[in-house]
Design a protein around this motif. Structure first.
Motif, PDB file in Angstrom:
ATOM      1  N   ARG A 273      -9.048  -3.888 -18.660  1.00  0.00           N
ATOM      2  CA  ARG A 273      -8.528  -3.082 -17.554  1.00  0.00           C
ATOM      3  C   ARG A 273      -8.915  -1.608 -17.637  1.00  0.00           C
ATOM      4  N   ALA A 274      -8.650  -0.964 -18.747  1.00  0.00           N
ATOM      5  CA  ALA A 274      -8.897   0.475 -18.864  1.00  0.00           C
ATOM      6  C   ALA A 274     -10.376   0.803 -18.689  1.00  0.00           C
ATOM      7  N   ARG A 275     -11.236   0.069 -19.373  1.00  0.00           N
ATOM      8  CA  ARG A 275     -12.673   0.335 -19.280  1.00  0.00           C
ATOM      9  C   ARG A 275     -13.200  -0.002 -17.885  1.00  0.00           C
ATOM     10  N   TYR A 276     -12.653  -1.063 -17.268  1.00  0.00           N
ATOM     11  CA  TYR A 276     -13.107  -1.443 -15.933  1.00  0.00           C
ATOM     12  C   TYR A 276     -12.765  -0.358 -14.908  1.00  0.00           C
ATOM     13  N   ILE A 277     -11.557   0.223 -15.023  1.00  0.00           N
ATOM     14  CA  ILE A 277     -11.163   1.292 -14.105  1.00  0.00           C
ATOM     15  C   ILE A 277     -12.072   2.503 -14.293  1.00  0.00           C
ATOM     16  N   LEU A 278     -12.355   2.843 -15.554  1.00  0.00           N
ATOM     17  CA  LEU A 278     -13.263   3.957 -15.816  1.00  0.00           C
ATOM     18  C   LEU A 278     -14.649   3.685 -15.231  1.00  0.00           C
ATOM     19  N   TRP A 279     -15.137   2.453 -15.430  1.00  0.00           N
ATOM     20  CA  TRP A 279     -16.447   2.084 -14.880  1.00  0.00           C
ATOM     21  C   TRP A 279     -16.442   2.160 -13.361  1.00  0.00           C
ATOM     22  N   TRP A 280     -15.375   1.657 -12.742  1.00  0.00           N
ATOM     23  CA  TRP A 280     -15.263   1.644 -11.282  1.00  0.00           C
ATOM     24  C   TRP A 280     -15.284   3.073 -10.732  1.00  0.00           C
ATOM     25  N   ARG A 281     -14.633   3.980 -11.459  1.00  0.00           N
ATOM     26  CA  ARG A 281     -14.556   5.373 -11.002  1.00  0.00           C
ATOM     27  C   ARG A 281     -15.791   6.188 -11.390  1.00  0.00           C
ATOM     28  N   GLY A 282     -16.757   5.531 -12.052  1.00  0.00           N
ATOM     29  CA  GLY A 282     -17.975   6.232 -12.427  1.00  0.00           C
ATOM     30  C   GLY A 282     -17.821   7.126 -13.621  1.00  0.00           C
ATOM     31  N   ALA A 283     -16.761   6.913 -14.387  1.00  0.00           N
ATOM     32  CA  ALA A 283     -16.517   7.770 -15.548  1.00  0.00           C
ATOM     33  C   ALA A 283     -16.988   7.140 -16.841  1.00  0.00           C
TER      34      ALA A 283
ATOM     35  N   HIS B 142       0.850  -1.184   0.000  1.00  0.00           N
ATOM     36  CA  HIS B 142       0.000   0.000   0.000  1.00  0.00           C
ATOM     37  C   HIS B 142       0.888   1.237   0.000  1.00  0.00           C
ATOM     38  N   HIS B 143       0.262   2.392  -0.156  1.00  0.00           N
ATOM     39  CA  HIS B 143       0.989   3.664  -0.156  1.00  0.00           C
ATOM     40  C   HIS B 143       0.389   4.539   0.945  1.00  0.00           C
ATOM     41  N   LEU B 144       1.243   5.148   1.739  1.00  0.00           N
ATOM     42  CA  LEU B 144       0.772   5.929   2.878  1.00  0.00           C
ATOM     43  C   LEU B 144      -0.123   7.082   2.458  1.00  0.00           C
ATOM     44  N   LEU B 145       0.117   7.674   1.297  1.00  0.00           N
ATOM     45  CA  LEU B 145      -0.639   8.845   0.860  1.00  0.00           C
ATOM     46  C   LEU B 145      -1.735   8.520  -0.142  1.00  0.00           C
ATOM     47  N   HIS B 146      -1.473   7.616  -1.045  1.00  0.00           N
ATOM     48  CA  HIS B 146      -2.362   7.434  -2.190  1.00  0.00           C
ATOM     49  C   HIS B 146      -3.368   6.283  -2.057  1.00  0.00           C
ATOM     50  N   SER B 147      -3.151   5.355  -1.128  1.00  0.00           N
ATOM     51  CA  SER B 147      -4.031   4.175  -1.051  1.00  0.00           C
ATOM     52  C   SER B 147      -5.380   4.508  -0.424  1.00  0.00           C
ATOM     53  N   ARG B 148      -6.428   3.884  -0.973  1.00  0.00           N
ATOM     54  CA  ARG B 148      -7.783   3.963  -0.450  1.00  0.00           C
ATOM     55  C   ARG B 148      -8.356   2.549  -0.403  1.00  0.00           C
ATOM     56  N   PRO B 149      -9.338   2.286   0.515  1.00  0.00           N
ATOM     57  CA  PRO B 149      -9.905   0.929   0.590  1.00  0.00           C
ATOM     58  C   PRO B 149     -10.441   0.424  -0.744  1.00  0.00           C
ATOM     59  N   GLY B 150     -11.103   1.320  -1.502  1.00  0.00           N
ATOM     60  CA  GLY B 150     -11.652   0.894  -2.783  1.00  0.00           C
ATOM     61  C   GLY B 150     -10.605   0.475  -3.782  1.00  0.00           C
ATOM     62  N   ASP B 151      -9.382   0.993  -3.642  1.00  0.00           N
ATOM     63  CA  ASP B 151      -8.302   0.604  -4.555  1.00  0.00           C
ATOM     64  C   ASP B 151      -8.040  -0.895  -4.464  1.00  0.00           C
ATOM     65  N   PHE B 152      -8.112  -1.435  -3.253  1.00  0.00           N
ATOM     66  CA  PHE B 152      -7.794  -2.853  -3.063  1.00  0.00           C
ATOM     67  C   PHE B 152      -8.941  -3.754  -3.509  1.00  0.00           C
ATOM     68  N   LYS B 153     -10.175  -3.265  -3.410  1.00  0.00           N
ATOM     69  CA  LYS B 153     -11.286  -4.027  -3.981  1.00  0.00           C
ATOM     70  C   LYS B 153     -11.123  -4.128  -5.494  1.00  0.00           C
ATOM     71  N   LEU B 154     -10.854  -2.993  -6.120  1.00  0.00           N
ATOM     72  CA  LEU B 154     -10.674  -2.961  -7.567  1.00  0.00           C
ATOM     73  C   LEU B 154      -9.521  -3.852  -7.995  1.00  0.00           C
ATOM     74  N   ALA B 155      -8.362  -3.704  -7.338  1.00  0.00           N
ATOM     75  CA  ALA B 155      -7.187  -4.490  -7.709  1.00  0.00           C
ATOM     76  C   ALA B 155      -7.423  -5.976  -7.489  1.00  0.00           C
ATOM     77  N   ALA B 156      -8.125  -6.336  -6.402  1.00  0.00           N
ATOM     78  CA  ALA B 156      -8.404  -7.751  -6.133  1.00  0.00           C
ATOM     79  C   ALA B 156      -9.288  -8.340  -7.223  1.00  0.00           C
ATOM     80  N   ASN B 157     -10.330  -7.607  -7.642  1.00  0.00           N
ATOM     81  CA  ASN B 157     -11.206  -8.098  -8.706  1.00  0.00           C
ATOM     82  C   ASN B 157     -10.420  -8.395  -9.986  1.00  0.00           C
ATOM     83  N   MET B 158      -9.503  -7.493 -10.335  1.00  0.00           N
ATOM     84  CA  MET B 158      -8.723  -7.668 -11.563  1.00  0.00           C
ATOM     85  C   MET B 158      -7.687  -8.779 -11.406  1.00  0.00           C
ATOM     86  N   ALA B 159      -7.002  -8.827 -10.262  1.00  0.00           N
ATOM     87  CA  ALA B 159      -5.947  -9.824 -10.065  1.00  0.00           C
ATOM     88  C   ALA B 159      -6.512 -11.240 -10.016  1.00  0.00           C
ATOM     89  N   ILE B 160      -7.627 -11.406  -9.325  1.00  0.00           N
ATOM     90  CA  ILE B 160      -8.198 -12.752  -9.183  1.00  0.00           C
ATOM     91  C   ILE B 160      -8.691 -13.272 -10.530  1.00  0.00           C
TER      92      ILE B 160
END
Length: 660
Positions: free
Chosen positions: A643-653, A518-536
């Motif tokens: 990946r790119a479209r999923y991140i955009l979708w996750w961020r509501g964009a 994780h990163h002390l400044l940039h990490s958020r809980p939702g980041d790990f949900k998103l990354a877990a979905n993609m990694a798994i």
């Protein structure tokens, strides 16, 4: 376990369970009538039964939901839960079992042991609940108490003991009387083999006092060592008073200490037009009153109880008080869910899974403008029956439910029409498959752009044993990934595994988080949900997945002349069977076949055996299925692999048009 002094009269939390059409609801009416709770016993055929509260139940003569009713007999208060007998509504039975202290299993003296009879008996034994058996319909043509009792001892438990006998069975004038001297002597011998105190008196005296026999029988029943069998007719009332006596004298008290901290479990939810959400609760310890606040242990929040009530016949009664051992209704708690534990979780027993929905069905409104109302109504029904697992797919604008069988869809259609004023159509049910990793592999994701975000994860995926579900562990130190982020990953696993690479829920998986940061400044809980979905999902691509299909264990009984046809048909349906058991001109065949090839098998068996075959079937786990024989379905929604479209979708964009 006995109740505490001053806690009120002896209490029995009693369930009535059986196969459909065994006569449970009719028996409930007789129990209420004999106890003086109603002036006349209602009729299922005429739609006047008290325990069938829903209009659809009264019109169709079938119990859909469990009903809780209270009455008194010989100074004992009985909370009676009348459960549905049709397998499509076994989820209601499953939820009721958790709050019972004992049960009456109803069987038909003519039909004998049937599909749901075996299922609920296994559940009762799995939970260790004391039980009585009532052989109903002794006045029906073909009734044979001796034959059915022998089958009960052979197929369910050798610890069954008879407490009465039927005279003129199979005729309208059938009655019940005490055991013969010979049968009574046999009962005493059985009890003596189970009870040292009775054995001593039996050996020392020519005659054993009835009170000693009664006490020994009570101990054996409450310990689950013996299961009394009584016969009678719920329709005529024959033998029902004897059953009530057995409930009062033999079954255990609910118990519980009202002075201890509160401990209870929510086992059902109803929605009343005046009261709003009403939660059915079994209290194992403590006391609840109007305006009390109590910890919802499951949800981790405090709940305010606005009113305490109980269900008496077809209306809610104000009690203002609920004590340990009692079953009641709580108002307020707008977000409470079935299965939530209130207060101390230690006294609350675990549940028992009878089955699980194996079919999925899409529901559509007849009028497109009713879609929003339909979604809302189905979500409400899903809160009352979590097995429905309502899923709204916004990208496809489709609403799907999980069901046990086609009868359930017919009932749901009526409920939507009568209760919500909605006309809806259900599609053809489809089998729910699952998938599991084919081999060991890894999945990883580095989600570090566009900032602010940071979640780096690497998982190891391994096939698990069949039926093991999901086993998750982390070997990553909390200095690398903070515990709050690791908790987010674990909490989100059901969502991460909801759709594998073949479109089905992933199961039988050993998942290990082996690396990440994780990163002390940039990490958020939702980041790990998103990354877990993609990694798994990347990991599942590497491992590949095997399709799993639901299996049914069956028991077929039919004339011997049809054995060859039935066996060949089972094999043709990709089933397997054990060597047939042959007795006279009948055979019994045990085995397993896929649900996908046997959804209509009761009809098929009737054709193969000229209407003389009987089928008992129950869920028996999942097994591997070749892709070409199963069903692979496309991904719903934006895929984490894109990946790119999923991140955009996750961020509501990502708008709906772009998502499509």
């Amino acid at each position: 376990m006995q109740g505490s002094p001053g806690a009120g009269p002896p209490l029995r939390n009693l369930g009535i369970l059986a196969h459909v059409d065994a006569g449970k609801t009719t028996l409930t009416e007789q129990l209420l009538y004999l106890s003086g709770s109603i002036a006349a016993a209602g009729s299922v055929d005429r739609g006047t039964s008290v325990s069938d509260r829903m209009e659809v139940e009264r019109r169709r003569g079938i119990s859909v939901r469990a009903s809780t009713l209270s009455f008194a007999w010989q100074g004992v208060q009985v909370n009676l839960i009348d459960t549905p007998g049709h397998t499509d509504f076994s989820a209601e039975v499953e939820r009721s079992l958790r709050v019972l202290d004992a049960a009456v299993l109803v069987d038909c003296a003519a039909e004998g042991i049937q599909a749901q009879t075996e299922t609920v008996w296994q559940a009762l034994r799995g939970l260790g609940l004391p039980a009585l058996v009532f052989l109903n319909k002794i006045d029906r043509v073909g009734a044979d108490v001796d034959r059915v009792f022998a089958a009960l001892r052979r197929e369910l438990s050798p610890a069954m003991v008879r407490l009465n006998r039927a005279i003129d069975q199979g005729q309208a004038e059938a009655v019940v009387e005490a055991l013969s001297d010979e049968a009574r002597a046999e009962l005493i011998e059985i009890l003596a083999s189970e009870d040292d105190l009775l054995l001593q008196q039996y050996l020392e005296n020519d005659r054993v006092e009835p009170t000693v026999v009664q006490a020994a029988l009570q101990r054996a029943v409450r310990d689950g060592r013996l299961f009394p069998v009584l016969c009678g007719s719920a329709k005529t009332g024959a033998g029902v008073a004897a059953l009530l006596d057995a409930v009062a004298r033999l079954l255990p008290d609910a118990g519980g200490d009202p002075q201890q901290p509160v401990s209870g479990v929510i086992y059902r939810l109803d929605h009343d037009p005046r009261l709003g959400r009403v939660a059915g609760v079994r209290l194992y310890a403590g006391t609840l009153r109007n305006r009390d606040r109590v910890l919802n242990h499951t949800a981790g929040r405090e709940e305010l109880i606005t009113q305490v009530k109980r269900l008496a016949l077809n209306r809610y009664e104000d009690t203002g008080l609920l004590r340990a051992g009692e079953i009641g209704c709580l108002c307020g708690m707008p977000e409470v869910r079935i299965g939530d534990v209130l207060g101390d979780p230690d006294p609350v027993p675990g549940g028992y899974a009878l089955s699980e929905p194996l079919l999925s069905v899409q529901v559509k409104p007849d009028r497109p403008q009713d879609l929003a109302a339909l979604v809302e109504a189905v979500h409400l029904l899903s809160s009352e029956d979590p097995h429905l697992d309502c899923r709204w797919h916004p990208d496809e604008r489709e609403l799907h439910l999980r069901i046990m069988g086609t009868v359930q869809t017919e009932i749901l259609a009526e409920v939507l029409r009568v209760r919500f004023g909605l006309q809806a159509a259900f599609g053809s049910p489809t089998v729910i498959y699952r998938e599991t990793p084919a081999r060991v592999g890894y999945g990883e994701e580095s989600y570090t752009m566009p900032k602010p975000c940071w979640a780096i994860l690497r998982f190891r995926l391994e096939p698990g044993e069949r039926g093991s579900g999901i086993c998750y562990v982390s070997t990553v130190d909390k200095s690398a990934i903070h515990p709050k982020y690791q908790n987010e990953i674990e909490t989100n696993l059901p969502e991460s595994l909801r759709q594998g690479i073949k479109g089905w829920e992933v199961t039988d998986l050993r998942l290990t988080l082996v690396d990440g940061s994780h990163h002390l400044l940039h990490s958020r809980p939702g980041d790990f949900k998103l990354a877990a979905n993609m990694a798994i999902l990347k990991g599942l691509v590497e491992t590949g997945t095997v399709l799993l299909e639901p299996m049914l264990a069956f028991r077929i009984a039919a004339p011997l002349e049809s054995l060859g046809r039935v066996t060949a048909d089972v094999v043709q349906r990709r089933g397997a069977c054990e060597p047939a058991e042959i007795a006279g001109d009948q055979f019994v065949l045990h085995g397993r076949f896929p649900l996908a090839t046997s959804m209509d098998y009761a009809v098929r068996l009737s054709s193969l055996t000229r209407g003389r075959g009987t089928l008992t079937a129950r869920f028996s786990g999942y097994r591997e299925c070749p892709d070409e024989l199963g069903a692979v379905r496309p991904r719903r929604g934006v895929s984490p692999l894109d990946r790119a479209r999923y991140i955009l979708w996750w961020r509501g964009a990502l708008t709906d048009s772009l998502a499509g």
